[in-house]
Design a protein around this motif. Structure first.
Motif, mmCIF file in Angstrom:
data_model
loop_
_atom_site.group_PDB
_atom_site.id
_atom_site.type_symbol
_atom_site.label_atom_id
_atom_site.label_comp_id
_atom_site.label_asym_id
_atom_site.label_seq_id
_atom_site.Cartn_x
_atom_site.Cartn_y
_atom_site.Cartn_z
ATOM 1 N N UNK A 123 0.817 -1.212 0.000
ATOM 2 C CA UNK A 123 0.000 0.000 0.000
ATOM 3 C C UNK A 123 0.853 1.266 0.000
ATOM 4 N N UNK A 124 2.155 1.108 0.137
ATOM 5 C CA UNK A 124 3.046 2.271 0.233
ATOM 6 C C UNK A 124 3.430 2.783 -1.157
ATOM 7 N N UNK A 125 3.198 4.071 -1.390
ATOM 8 C CA UNK A 125 3.567 4.698 -2.650
ATOM 9 C C UNK A 125 5.056 5.047 -2.625
ATOM 10 N N UNK A 126 5.810 4.505 -3.574
ATOM 11 C CA UNK A 126 7.255 4.704 -3.638
ATOM 12 C C UNK A 126 7.596 5.836 -4.609
ATOM 13 N N UNK A 127 6.902 5.871 -5.746
ATOM 14 C CA UNK A 127 7.130 6.904 -6.765
ATOM 15 C C UNK A 127 5.792 7.564 -7.074
ATOM 16 N N UNK A 128 5.791 8.899 -7.135
ATOM 17 C CA UNK A 128 4.561 9.626 -7.464
ATOM 18 C C UNK A 128 4.892 10.823 -8.346
ATOM 19 N N UNK A 129 3.854 11.528 -8.780
ATOM 20 C CA UNK A 129 4.000 12.686 -9.677
ATOM 21 C C UNK A 129 4.847 12.332 -10.903
ATOM 22 N N UNK A 130 4.458 11.269 -11.579
ATOM 23 C CA UNK A 130 5.253 10.703 -12.670
ATOM 24 C C UNK A 130 5.001 11.418 -13.995
ATOM 25 N N UNK A 131 6.087 11.828 -14.629
ATOM 26 C CA UNK A 131 6.085 12.213 -16.035
ATOM 27 C C UNK A 131 7.205 11.379 -16.661
ATOM 28 N N UNK A 132 6.815 10.420 -17.486
ATOM 29 C CA UNK A 132 7.738 9.413 -18.014
ATOM 30 C C UNK A 132 8.880 10.013 -18.818
ATOM 31 N N UNK A 133 9.987 9.265 -18.873
ATOM 32 C CA UNK A 133 11.140 9.687 -19.647
ATOM 33 C C UNK A 133 12.346 8.822 -19.353
ATOM 34 N N UNK A 134 13.462 9.177 -19.972
ATOM 35 C CA UNK A 134 14.689 8.418 -19.827
ATOM 36 C C UNK A 134 15.867 9.388 -19.831
ATOM 37 N N UNK A 135 16.824 9.166 -18.939
ATOM 38 C CA UNK A 135 17.963 10.068 -18.812
ATOM 39 C C UNK A 135 19.174 9.276 -18.311
ATOM 40 N N UNK A 136 20.370 9.771 -18.622
ATOM 41 C CA UNK A 136 21.611 9.190 -18.117
ATOM 42 C C UNK A 136 22.237 10.151 -17.124
ATOM 43 N N UNK A 137 22.614 9.628 -15.957
ATOM 44 C CA UNK A 137 23.269 10.422 -14.925
ATOM 45 C C UNK A 137 24.547 9.719 -14.487
ATOM 46 N N UNK A 138 25.579 10.507 -14.183
ATOM 47 C CA UNK A 138 26.825 9.890 -13.734
ATOM 48 C C UNK A 138 26.592 9.139 -12.428
ATOM 49 N N UNK A 139 26.952 7.883 -12.433
ATOM 50 C CA UNK A 139 26.710 6.982 -11.312
ATOM 51 C C UNK A 139 27.272 7.537 -10.006
#
Length: 177
Positions: free
Chosen positions: A63-79
């Motif tokens: 029942x716990x929301x982990x991710x919200x306010x989603x606008x889909x996409x894809x990105x690369x970030x330095x690890x």
């Protein structure tokens, strides 16, 4: 791309997916993690060109929301940088927003960060498809299997294929060579 995510779950995903990411390497794009957000969750992918780890954080756990306010996409970030930001943030949630496809703004309760990012399409193709061969094995049995065969693997990298174990599953039997 935009979302708000539970910091603890996000950090767990980052740490897991970044294990194969090299600290430096011949292919600089592999220093990045690929974050792909869909309505099902956030997939984090890290690779060194030979080994890849994909970790998916679902939008809900029970029942716990982990991710919200989603606008889909894809990105690369330095690890290195994204993992340190998640590790040192003090809030329970992190808010992400990609601005103009070149910068990611990350906020928590007390601080704000901006990281340069790269379009997700720049990441090399990683095929994680399986051949649908599955088996169950205990940790002790797997450790025993590796212990009995790993000594025969080559330590010279002139022929990389000989530096690994070959595992074959057939008719309910797992064979290591």
């Amino acid at each position: 791309m935009r979302f708000v995510i539970n910091r603890e779950q996000f950090l767990k995903g980052l740490v897991t997916a970044s294990k194969p990411v090299p600290s430096k390497g011949a292919l600089p794009i592999l220093l990045f993690l690929k974050l792909e957000l869909t309505s099902e969750g956030l997939n984090i992918l890290g690779s060194n060109g030979e080994l890849a780890i994909s970790y998916t954080i679902p939008t809900k756990i029970g029942d716990k929301e982990i991710i919200r306010n989603i606008r889909e996409g894809c990105v690369l970030l330095q690890s290195k940088y994204i993992t340190e930001i998640a590790r040192k943030s003090s809030g329970e949630e992190l808010c992400f927003e990609v601005i103009d496809g070149t910068v990611v703004k990350i906020d928590d309760d007390k601080s704000s960060f901006q990281l340069n990012c790269v379009r997700g399409e720049e990441y090399p193709d990683v095929n994680l498809a399986t051949e649908k061969i599955a088996f169950d094995i205990t940790c002790a049995e797997l450790a025993n299997l590796v212990e009995q065969t790993a000594f025969a693997a080559s330590t010279k990298e002139q022929t990389p294929v000989l530096t690994a174990l070959n595992l074959e599953a057939n008719d309910g039997t797992l064979t290591a060579t």
